[in-house]
Structures are given as structure tokens and as C-alpha cells.
Design an enzyme around this catalytic site. Structure first.
Site, PDB file in Angstrom:
ATOM      1  N   ILE A  49       0.823  -1.217   0.000  1.00 19.70           N
ATOM      2  CA  ILE A  49       0.000   0.000   0.000  1.00 19.70           C
ATOM      3  C   ILE A  49       0.855   1.263   0.000  1.00 19.70           C
ATOM      4  O   ILE A  49       0.316   2.375  -0.042  1.00 19.70           O
ATOM      5  CB  ILE A  49      -0.943   0.025   1.221  1.00 19.70           C
ATOM      6  CG1 ILE A  49      -0.143  -0.097   2.534  1.00 19.70           C
ATOM      7  CG2 ILE A  49      -1.987  -1.069   1.118  1.00 19.70           C
ATOM      8  CD1 ILE A  49      -1.000   0.018   3.779  1.00 19.70           C
ATOM      9  N   GLY A  50       2.165   1.100   0.043  1.00 20.24           N
ATOM     10  CA  GLY A  50       3.027   2.272   0.019  1.00 20.24           C
ATOM     11  C   GLY A  50       4.487   1.872  -0.014  1.00 20.24           C
ATOM     12  O   GLY A  50       4.861   0.749   0.342  1.00 20.24           O
ATOM     13  N   ASP A  56      10.892  15.223  10.055  1.00 17.79           N
ATOM     14  CA  ASP A  56      10.523  14.840   8.684  1.00 17.79           C
ATOM     15  C   ASP A  56       9.035  15.094   8.449  1.00 17.79           C
ATOM     16  O   ASP A  56       8.315  14.237   7.933  1.00 17.79           O
ATOM     17  CB  ASP A  56      10.865  13.373   8.430  1.00 17.79           C
ATOM     18  CG  ASP A  56      10.937  13.041   6.937  1.00 17.79           C
ATOM     19  OD1 ASP A  56      11.044  13.986   6.121  1.00 17.79           O
ATOM     20  OD2 ASP A  56      10.878  11.856   6.587  1.00 17.79           O
ATOM     21  N   PHE A 103      12.348   3.716   3.951  1.00 22.53           N
ATOM     22  CA  PHE A 103      12.658   2.565   4.798  1.00 22.53           C
ATOM     23  C   PHE A 103      12.378   1.259   4.065  1.00 22.53           C
ATOM     24  O   PHE A 103      13.093   0.282   4.233  1.00 22.53           O
ATOM     25  CB  PHE A 103      11.820   2.650   6.080  1.00 22.53           C
ATOM     26  CG  PHE A 103      12.101   1.561   7.078  1.00 22.53           C
ATOM     27  CD1 PHE A 103      13.186   1.652   7.918  1.00 22.53           C
ATOM     28  CD2 PHE A 103      11.279   0.451   7.176  1.00 22.53           C
ATOM     29  CE1 PHE A 103      13.449   0.648   8.842  1.00 22.53           C
ATOM     30  CE2 PHE A 103      11.536  -0.547   8.090  1.00 22.53           C
ATOM     31  CZ  PHE A 103      12.621  -0.447   8.936  1.00 22.53           C
ATOM     32  N   GLY A 104      11.342   1.218   3.259  1.00 22.62           N
ATOM     33  CA  GLY A 104      10.975   0.007   2.540  1.00 22.62           C
ATOM     34  C   GLY A 104       9.510   0.034   2.154  1.00 22.62           C
ATOM     35  O   GLY A 104       8.886   1.091   2.066  1.00 22.62           O
ATOM     36  N   LYS A 107       5.251  -2.164   7.988  1.00 23.92           N
ATOM     37  CA  LYS A 107       6.367  -1.533   7.276  1.00 23.92           C
ATOM     38  C   LYS A 107       7.593  -2.421   7.412  1.00 23.92           C
ATOM     39  O   LYS A 107       8.079  -2.669   8.511  1.00 23.92           O
ATOM     40  CB  LYS A 107       6.647  -0.132   7.832  1.00 23.92           C
ATOM     41  CG  LYS A 107       7.727   0.600   7.048  1.00 23.92           C
ATOM     42  CD  LYS A 107       7.701   2.099   7.301  1.00 23.92           C
ATOM     43  CE  LYS A 107       8.276   2.476   8.641  1.00 23.92           C
ATOM     44  NZ  LYS A 107       8.466   3.940   8.757  1.00 23.92           N
ATOM     45  N   VAL A 129       5.392  -0.857   2.545  1.00 29.83           N
ATOM     46  CA  VAL A 129       4.353  -0.947   3.564  1.00 29.83           C
ATOM     47  C   VAL A 129       3.245  -1.849   3.019  1.00 29.83           C
ATOM     48  O   VAL A 129       2.762  -1.653   1.903  1.00 29.83           O
ATOM     49  CB  VAL A 129       3.785   0.437   3.926  1.00 29.83           C
ATOM     50  CG1 VAL A 129       2.740   0.302   5.030  1.00 29.83           C
ATOM     51  CG2 VAL A 129       4.899   1.380   4.366  1.00 29.83           C
TER      52      VAL A 129
END
Length: 812
Positions: free
Chosen positions: A493-494, A611, A498-499, A515, A501
Site C-alpha cells: 500500500i506504500g 521529517d 525505509f521500505g 512496514k 508498507v
């Protein structure tokens, strides 16, 4: 205007001249054979000679071997020419193709295979199995062609006056060949050596090695046929090799390619390769620090020469283009300045060679990522890629092959002596290594146990990264795999720095977001620990809730509550989701501000998110905003300090200019980023948009310029025009302008921002479920948040703890 036409004419003439010169390449050795054909074949101005027994050319040692032709009346689809796959030479016993070599040096050997159906006879080409060797190298071993046309391409440095290609059928089988090429190519095409990646030293001289083409790819997702390559090479489109097509854009700008005296020749890569590219889709997420990744299947146990082709053909704001390049998780080049490599000439081609050895699962990931070093523009670009397998020390290009070189072979007795002596020495070395390993491992285990007993608790005999006093929601990896259907791509979904999701469903039916850290991620263990520990300390209705984490078997996984409506960014631009109205945007701004205000004020030391951006503001099923992604968060300054000195981290376009220049972090850095998000919400466009005219690329610069001109209305999202009260907008813009002030001291606190946003919502004509706001909306009181309703889930730790225990019991 006339001058521009003159420059264009010069460019066209120069390019045509270069192309004409490049096509004058005429190989000294140029053998093209259409095997099994009774007549010569003309393929795009190239003549393939017949190799039959009645031919005037006898290259085959056993010309009496049978020839066959296809029974398939349908045309065969092949980029190299369909007619080459309609006949074949059958080889029933070891046979040689022999060619006179007139020019020593590098030669291409291309072997064409397609097991077409036969009308009748004893041969089923799909069952053929055989080996091929040449010039002391094993090229193919027990090879069985697929059911599709294929060309196996090799490059060998031929140092004798004769080349012999030997075809050896496997026991109880036979060999066949549809066509072959032996053509000399420029020696410069293969480097003598290259930078080593994950190797202890530079690889030996490549001129003594045989190479096999594993992949030759043209970025921009366009095929380059052999007709458009001076060396008759096929360049496949990169789309099928890409891991994440949704993160990139394919671009073409042939006219931008600028061949100069110092740039590669057309023989290195054609114009159509350097004139197309795959780039990061900065228009949909200009602040993303991501990698473009291509994945290739290769044979483990071999070294590979990887050639990256670059040519900056994309117009962008004037700034340095700097890249990070990786092979799997290993760095090839860090903060590589393309301008320096291209002599600072826009459009000049450049290529980079690297050698790596692959062990393990046989997957080679090639990544080109963004770098913000030296104020670079967040962009990644690649124009072409070549992957060549390097022969091993035995002269093999296949596992289990045996190099054959009659001119240099030793007697069996000498080989036997060498083997015996080597085996003895090897046994002694292995014994010494085992002793050393046992002693080292024992000492290391002792040190680890001492460390773990002092700092870390154990769960199910697996070491965890966190102190027992801080974390209690550790999920077993098996439960995570079950929840995500073993990380199914259909559940993604994303994707972030980081990687990936994933959407997941726990055994009790709870929907979660999972995640998973990627091996090539620019983030790592420290960010993973930071995010889990931060979310474990704080619970707030406007902060995404932590459900658990997993750190088994080198996995770094964080499990959150599932946010049904995704990111705020996707609701503002870059997707086909319905547009948000002004009231929704105000409520989302207020919710996000509440979450940040809580971080800044809920403990004796502020927590600075570092962030803040629209991609890190998530929306639940009721469109309520929650701040997410705390991997870069940092504890703020102590009471007697004004700032925290730290390296600059964050997303391009949202970074506080004071923090960038001085590396001094405060809560006001979050305020600046939030101000950028506010204008992102008001304008409905990315903070950096390279597709816009120069003065409008940066949202902040555009807003400041329009404000100075008194035309701020021109930056508003057209969807909102006429649908919002100007008193509300004026209050919103007023606080947003203060947030993006150059100096932190001139910016408001998040409490002030929150109060003014509540006021803007009241002016819009809606009541707010929060502490009472002064009716005149001009009070200087700072809103102090602390209502019980904002602290949802304070008792969730016990619930999650029991849930995890249940998951662990089920996995046993």
C-alpha cells in the site's frame, strides 16, 4: 531566433557526421552463418552464409551432419530476424566450426537457438542437450534451449590465428544450431579492469577472461534493435526488470545527447540509449529519498561486470545532480557528481564500470538513488545498463563446466600431482581455520552473553534490539508472514525510504499496516529503533499508534494501526482521489498540528519530528489526520540549551533553511516544515514541481514572490477558489507565512499555530470539538492541549501484550 536555428543546424550536422562515422565500423572478421540453410540469407543488409555440405564455405568439420527446417507456417517473432530460426544444423557427434582469425583481439560469438517443430523425422529439438566450448572456455554446459528464440552472446579475446567452436552432445542426446556470428569488436568495449564491489581487490585483467551477456537494457522502456546499434546488439526495454514502476517516469530526449571529444563513442552505446532514460518521479513526490531498482536473475558463484550508462537529458532547476549507486546492498559510488564525470557538459554521455561477485539466491539488484549532498537536486537517472558474466578461474561460464584448451592443457599425471599436493595443503589450512573459528566463536559468544545480560531481554530465545523496560509488543516473524500472505506484492500500500508498507490482517481480524525494512534502504537499524521507541513512549489520537515490531532473522518490521485513507499527499495531488474541500483541509491541518504540539510539549524535553511532510500525515476512515514516520525524530535541546547540533536529515523542499545552513535543530524546524505543508494544502501542488516554469518550481519561493506582488490568490488550488471564506483563508495564510520565516526566532510555536488554525476554522463557520477559542480570534493566548479525548489508547499496552502472546502460542 536565427542564432538558435544556427545552433540547431550545427548540432544536427555534427550528430549526422558522428552517426555516419560510427556506421563505418567494418569488422575485420565478420562470419555470419545461417546453419542448415541451403542458400544464403539476407537479414537487414547483413548476409548470412549457408553452411550446408554443398556450400562454397566449409566451416563445419562434419558437413555431412543433417540439416532440418521448420514445419511451422506461422512467422517466428524475433528481433534478430525470423528467417534465421527456420533451419538448423543437427550435430550427432562432437563437431567443430573453425574460422580463420585475421585480427587478434576481442570478438563477439553469437549463437542462435530455437527448437522449432519438425514435419517428420527422429528429432525433437526440445530434447537436445549439449555443451559448447571455444578458445579454452566452456561457454555452455548441458544446455537445453527454451521454446522461444534466443541468442547467447559471448565476448572472447582471441590470441591465435584460428578459432574453433566445439559442439559436444550430451550422452544419448544431440546438439543443434540455427545460426551463428563471429565478428571482431573494438577492444575498448571491454575494460582491462574496473572498480571492485564486495571484492577484496581489483579483479584480474579482463582481457584474459571470457564474458557472457546476461542483460543489455535500455532505460526509458524502449527497445533498441540491432539495426540501430553499430555492433548489432539488442537492447531490451527496462520495464520488465523494474521493481517499482509506480515510482519512475520514462523519458526521451534524443536531441539533448551531446557527444564530445571526451565522451564514449557510438560503439560503447548508441544514441538511442543515451537519449532515453528512467528517472525518479519527482513530480509526484519531490522530497522522496528513494532508489530506482532493477532486478535480474543471474547465476550465483560468478563475478559480473556491470556497466552503467548515464546522460543527463532532463531539464531541471540549476543544481548539481548527485547519485548513489548500489549493487544489491553494496555501494558502487557514493555521492557521485555526474557533472564532474561529464566535464560539466549537459547531455554528454558517460559510463561507469563495476565488478561484483554474486553469492546466494542468484538475484542481482541494481539501484540508482538520490543524494542530497552539497545541496543536490533530489533526482536519480539511468540511461542504459549492461551485465556481463565473467569466466571463472577454470575458464568456465557455467557451473560445473570444464575449460578446454588443447594448446595449453597439461598431462593427466601433472594434474594429478597438483591435485594431491593442493589437497594436502588445503586439509591443513581447513584444520587450522576450524580451530581458529571455534576459539573466536567461543570468545564472541561470551562477549555477547555479557552484553545481553546487561542490556537486552530475550523472547523465544531470539535476541531483540530493545530494553524490556521500553518495548513490549514483539511479534514473531511467523505471525507477520501470515498476516501479509508472506509479504505478497498485492498487499503493498506504500513505498518509502525505509521500505515497503503492506496491508495485513492479524489472526484476530485486526487490520494493520506493516512496514518492512528493505536491505538496500538508506535507513537502517538506528531509525528502526528510534521509531519503535518513540511510538512506544507516546500515545495520542493524532499520532499513528504502534501495534508491534519484529526483528527476527535480519528483518526490521514495524506494525501500525491501519489508516484507511492513506497519505494526505495523495489526496492533494498525484492521484485520482476526490478533492478535499476547505473545511476538510482545515481539520486535517488542525489534527496534524495537535500531534506535533503534543510531541513538542508532552515531556520535559521536546521531541522534534524532523521529517514533517504531507506524505507522513495519514488519514483514517473518518479523514482524521495522524502524524507518522518517526525514524528521524530526535530529542530536543535541554532547558539550558537553544538547539541540538546534528547532521541535516529530512526531505528536500521541507527542510528548515536555518537548520540546513547551521546544522542547529530546534522545534522551530518542525514549524517551518509544517508551514510548507500548510501551503501544500492550500495550493494543492508538490513543494517541488520541475514541470513548472523556473520561478514556480519551488512552492515556497513561488508563494513568497506572489506575496510580495500582492497576488497570493494566484497560488491557491483552483478547486478551492470561490468555495471558502476569505476571512478564514486570510488567517490561514497569515500563520503559514510566519511558519516559513527564514529565522527560527521569527516563527511561532506549534501551540500558536494550532490556536490560529482553530480560529481559521471558526471563521469558516464551523464549531470545533476542542477547548473554547476566543470569539475575536485575535487573542495572543497560546492553546494548551490536554483534553482526555486526545489520549486514546493509553491502556492498549496490555491488550497488545495479550494479543502478541496469543500469536506466539499459535506459532508454537
Amino acid at each position: 531566433m536565427e542564432f538558435r536555428k544556427f545552433r540547431l543546424l550545427i548540432w544536427v550536422m555534427s550528430t549526422m557526421c558522428l552517426i555516419k562515422c560510427s556506421f563505418q565500423f567494418d569488422p575485420i572478421d565478420n562470419y555470419l552463418l545461417d546453419c542448415g540453410s541451403p542458400t544464403n540469407s539476407s537479414i537487414r543488409d547483413r548476409v548470412f552464409l549457408a553452411d550446408t555440405s554443398d556450400s562454397d564455405h566449409h566451416f563445419l568439420s562434419n558437413p555431412e551432419q543433417e540439416s532440418v527446417n521448420t514445419s511451422n507456417s506461422q512467422p517466428i517473432s524475433s528481433t534478430y530476424g525470423s528467417s534465421l530460426y527456420t533451419t538448423a544444423r543437427i550435430v550427432n557427434k562432437t563437431s567443430n566450426y573453425t574460422f580463420s582469425i585475421n585480427q587478434h583481439g576481442r570478438h563477439f560469438i553469437r549463437l542462435y537457438f530455437f527448437p522449432f517443430p519438425l514435419d517428420a523425422g527422429t528429432y525433437n529439438l526440445t530434447t537436445a542437450r549439449f555443451s559448447v566450448s571455444a578458445h579454452g572456455f566452456t561457454l555452455l554446459k548441458n544446455f537445453q534451449p527454451d521454446n522461444t528464440p534466443v541468442v547467447k552472446e559471448f565476448s572472447i579475446n582471441i590470441t591465435s590465428d584460428e578459432l574453433t567452436l566445439t559442439f559436444t552432445p550430451s550422452p544419448n542426446s544431440f546438439a543443434f544450431l540455427n545460426a551463428l556470428e563471429v565478428i571482431s569488436h573494438p577492444n575498448e568495449l571491454i575494460p582491462i579492469t574496473a572498480r571492485a564491489v564486495e571484492l577484496p581487490h581489483t579483479h584480474p585483467n579482463l582481457m584474459t577472461q571470457a564474458l557472457q551477456t546476461v542483460a543489455r537494457v535500455n532505460m526509458g522502456n524502449q527497445t533498441v534493435s540491432p539495426d540501430n546499434d553499430t555492433l548489432w546488439r539488442l537492447w531490451n526495454p527496462d520495464g520488465t526488470f523494474m521493481k517499482h514502476n509506480n515510482l519512475v517516469r520514462f523519458v526521451s530526449n534524443i536531441s539533448a545527447v551531446n557527444y564530445t571529444a571526451g565522451s564514449p563513442a557510438f560503439d560503447i552505446a548508441p544514441l538511442s540509449v543515451y537519449g532515453t532514460a528512467t528517472k525518479l518521479d519527482t513530480e509526484s513526490d519531490p522530497g522522496a529519498l528513494l532508489n530506482n531498482t532493477w532486478s535480474f536473475n543471474v547465476d550465483p558463484g560468478f563475478s559480473y561486470l556491470v556497466r552503467f550508462h548515464f546522460c543527463d537529458i532532463i531539464e531541471r532547476p540549476p543544481s548539481e545532480l548527485i547519485l548513489n549507486i548500489y549493487l544489491n546492498s553494496m555501494s558502487v559510488a557514493k555521492d557521485l557528481k555526474l557533472g564532474d564525470q561529464m566535464s560539466n557538459i549537459w547531455g554528454a554521455p558517460f559510463y561507469l564500470d563495476a565488478i561484483t561477485k554474486l553469492n546466494g539466491n542468484g538475484i542481482l539488484n541494481v539501484s540508482v538513488g538520490t543524494s542530497l549532498a552539497f545541496g543536490a537536486y533530489p533526482e536519480s537517472i539511468l540511461n542504459g545498463l549492461e551485465i556481463l558474466k565473467i569466466s571463472n578461474s577454470n575458464g568456465n561460464l557455467v557451473e560445473g563446466g570444464t575449460g578446454v584448451n588443447s594448446s595449453n592443457s597439461n598431462s593427466n599425471s601433472k594434474i594429478l600431482v597438483i591435485v594431491v599436493v593442493s589437497s594436502g595443503v588445503l586439509c591443513v589450512l581447513i584444520l587450522l581455520c576450524c580451530v581458529f573459528f571455534v576459539i573466536t566463536r567461543r570468545n564472541r559468544r561470551k562477549r555477547n552473553e555479557e552484553y545481553l545480560s546487561a542490556n537486552v531481554h530475550k523472547t523465544n530465545d531470539e535476541n531483540t534490539l530493545f530494553s524490556r523496560s521500553k518495548i513490549g509488543y514483539r511479534f514473531p516473524l511467523g505471525a507477520v508472514l501470515e498476516a501479509t500472505d508472506k509479504f505478497s506484492e498485492s498487499l503493498v500500500i506504500g513505498i518509502g525510504g525505509f521500505g515497503k508498507v503492506y496491508k495485513g490482517i492479524l489472526s484476530d481480524g485486526t487490520i494493520v499496516a506493516v512496514k518492512r525494512g528493505a536491505p538496500q534502504s538508506l535507513q537502517g537499524v538506528s531509525e528502526f529503533q528510534t521509531e519503535v521507541e518513540m511510538l512506544s513512549q507516546f500515545r495520542h489520537r493524532h499520532l499513528v499508534s504502534l501495534i508491534g515490531y519484529c526483528d527476527e532473522k535480519n528483518e526490521l518490521i514495524i506494525i501500525y494501526e491501519y489508516m484507511e485513507n492513506g497519505t494526505l499527499k495523495n489526496h492533494l495531488y498525484g492521484s485520482d482521489l476526490p478533492k478535499l474541500n476547505w473545511k476538510q483541509r482545515l481539520e486535517i491541518s488542525i489534527g496534524s498540528a495537535r500531534g506535533l504540539h503534543y510531541l513538542h510539549t508532552s515531556s520535559h524535553l521536546a521531541i522534534i519530528h524532523r521529517d514533517v511532510k504531507s506524505a507522513n500525515i495519514l488519514l483514517d476512515e473518518n479523514m482524521m489526520a495522524k502524524v507518522a514516520d518517526f525514524g528521524l525524530s530526535k530529542t530536543g535541546p535541554a532547558i539550558d540549551q537553544t538547539h541540538v547540533s546534528t547532521a541535516v536529515k529530512g526531505s528536500f523542499g521541507y527542510l528548515d533553511p536555518e537548520y540546513m545552513t547551521r546544522q542547529q535543530l530546534t522545534e522551530k524546524s518542525d514549524v517551518y516544515s509544517f508551514g510548507v505543508v500548510m501551503f501544500e494544502i492550500l495550493c494543492g501542488r508538490p513543494v517541488i514541481d520541475p514541470s513548472r516554469p523556473r520561478g514556480m518550481v519551488s512552492l515556497v519561493e513561488w508563494v513568497n514572490e506572489m506575496r510580495k506582488r500582492g497576488d497570493l490568490e494566484k497560488v491557491f488550488d483552483p478547486f478551492l477558489v470561490g468555495k471558502m471564506k476569505m476571512e478564514s483563508v486570510k488567517k490561514y495564510v497569515e500563520i503559514g507565512e510566519k511558519c516559513i520565516a527564514e529565522q527560527g526566532v521569527d516563527r511561532p510555536t506549534m501551540g500558536d499555530v494550532l490556536w490560529n488554525l482553530e480560529c481559521a476554522l471558526q471563521l469558516e463557520g464551523s464549531e470545533v470539538n476542542s477547548p473554547k477559542v476566543e470569539n475575536d480570534c485575535v487573542s495572543s493566548n497560546v492553546f494548551s492541549e490536554g483534553s482526555v479525548g486526545d489520549f486514546a489508547g493509553v491502556s492498549m499496552s496490555r491488550v497488545f501484550s495479550e494479543m502478541v502472546k496469543g500469536e506466539e502460542r499459535e506459532m508454537r
